[in-house]
Design an enzyme around this catalytic site. Structure first.
Site, PDB file in Angstrom:
ATOM      1  CB  CYS A  64      -0.982   0.036   1.240  1.00  0.00           C
ATOM      2  SG  CYS A  64      -2.350   0.857   1.074  1.00  0.00           S
TER       3      CYS A  64
ATOM      4  CG  HIS B  95      -3.979  -3.489   3.189  1.00  0.00           C
ATOM      5  ND1 HIS B  95      -3.146  -2.811   3.842  1.00  0.00           N
ATOM      6  CD2 HIS B  95      -4.498  -2.500   2.720  1.00  0.00           C
ATOM      7  CE1 HIS B  95      -3.044  -1.711   3.716  1.00  0.00           C
ATOM      8  NE2 HIS B  95      -4.141  -1.386   2.992  1.00  0.00           N
TER       9      HIS B  95
ATOM     10  CD  GLU C 141      -1.674  -5.691   5.761  1.00  0.00           C
ATOM     11  OE1 GLU C 141      -2.518  -4.940   6.069  1.00  0.00           O
ATOM     12  OE2 GLU C 141      -1.401  -5.743   4.864  1.00  0.00           O
TER      13      GLU C 141
END
Length: 261
Positions: free
Chosen positions: A123, A231, A233
């Site tokens: 990001c 994202h 993660e």
């Protein structure tokens, strides 16, 4: 010492990865912060040891930091990059900035590339790479004709904000498409800004349905480079595409560490 103790082999050294922290003010105090969701997949999936570098101390020690690590990992954040760094006036003055992180990460990126360190970014980190290499940013991607609104609804529960939002198409025939194992796959979307003009040496690896650049790499350098706009993660262990990304980065860091030993 027992026979069992003498037969034990020392654990293999895990690769060390540098993560730069961001500035956040709380009750009149300046903090350096890093969200758990970024740290845990690096440790648990990539198999690396995170080292958190404060961006508030300036850039004098960047080379020393990089001499100690086997990779660099640039995370997302709630702040935008200072548009002055890519030659524009600020069109989102109500959005927070983190100029200390800007001024730390941009030289960090350039130095890491020179050293041949594996580089992975998410990001804001992807946008930092583009700016560091002379690229620009759509400050309001949601107002660009032809682009969709990629922002989350801040009123939604976090699980809804990070739910799959749209499909990403990997560049056909690319190493990234091979890694993902799918021509197209779903991702979440939580960003108001996006890449505009690509920086020197930056090449797109994936696009959203509206054409927005969702992943990049630097094919002109030898080391592993990957940056994504979504994202991975978030609940990474439950997402097979996220697992592949973090494992690939961890493997690249292990390879770098082995060459250095």
């Amino acid at each position: 010492m027992s026979n069992n103790d003498t037969n034990k082999r020392p654990a293999a050294r895990k690769p060390v990865v540098l993560m730069s922290m961001g500035t956040q003010e709380r009750k009149g105090h300046a903090y350096q912060v890093m969200t758990h969701k970024y740290i845990t997949p690096l440790a648990e999936i990539a198999g690396c040891v995170p080292v958190l570098a404060p961006s508030c101390c300036g850039v004098d020690d960047i080379d020393q930091y990089l001499s100690m690590v086997d990779g660099v990992y640039l995370t997302g954040a709630g702040s935008n990059i200072d548009p002055a760094l890519y030659g524009q006036k600020n069109k989102t003055p109500s959005k927070g900035q983190d100029k200390e992180r800007d001024l730390f990460d941009i030289p960090l990126i350039r130095a890491a590339l020179k050293r041949g360190l594996p580089l992975f970014a998410i990001c804001r980190g992807m946008q930092e790479i583009n700016v560091a290499l002379g690229g620009t940013i759509h400050q309001k991607a949601y107002e660009v004709p032809g682009l969709n609104d990629h922002r989350e609804d801040s009123n939604d529960p976090v699980a809804v904000q990070y739910a799959d939002s749209h499909t990403v198409q990997a560049l056909p025939g690319s190493w990234f498409a091979e890694l993902m194992g799918d021509a197209a796959f779903p991702v979440n979307s939580l960003h108001g800004q996006a890449l505009d003009q690509l920086g020197e040496g930056v090449e797109a690896l994936a696009h959203a349905e509206d054409g927005l650049v969702e992943a990049i790499h630097l094919p002109g350098v030898e080391q592993f480079t990957l940056a994504v706009q979504w994202h991975p993660e978030w609940q990474a262990a439950q997402n097979p595409h996220s697992v592949k990304i973090f494992k690939a980065f961890g493997d690249a860091c292990r390879e770098y560490a082995a060459q250095r030993d």
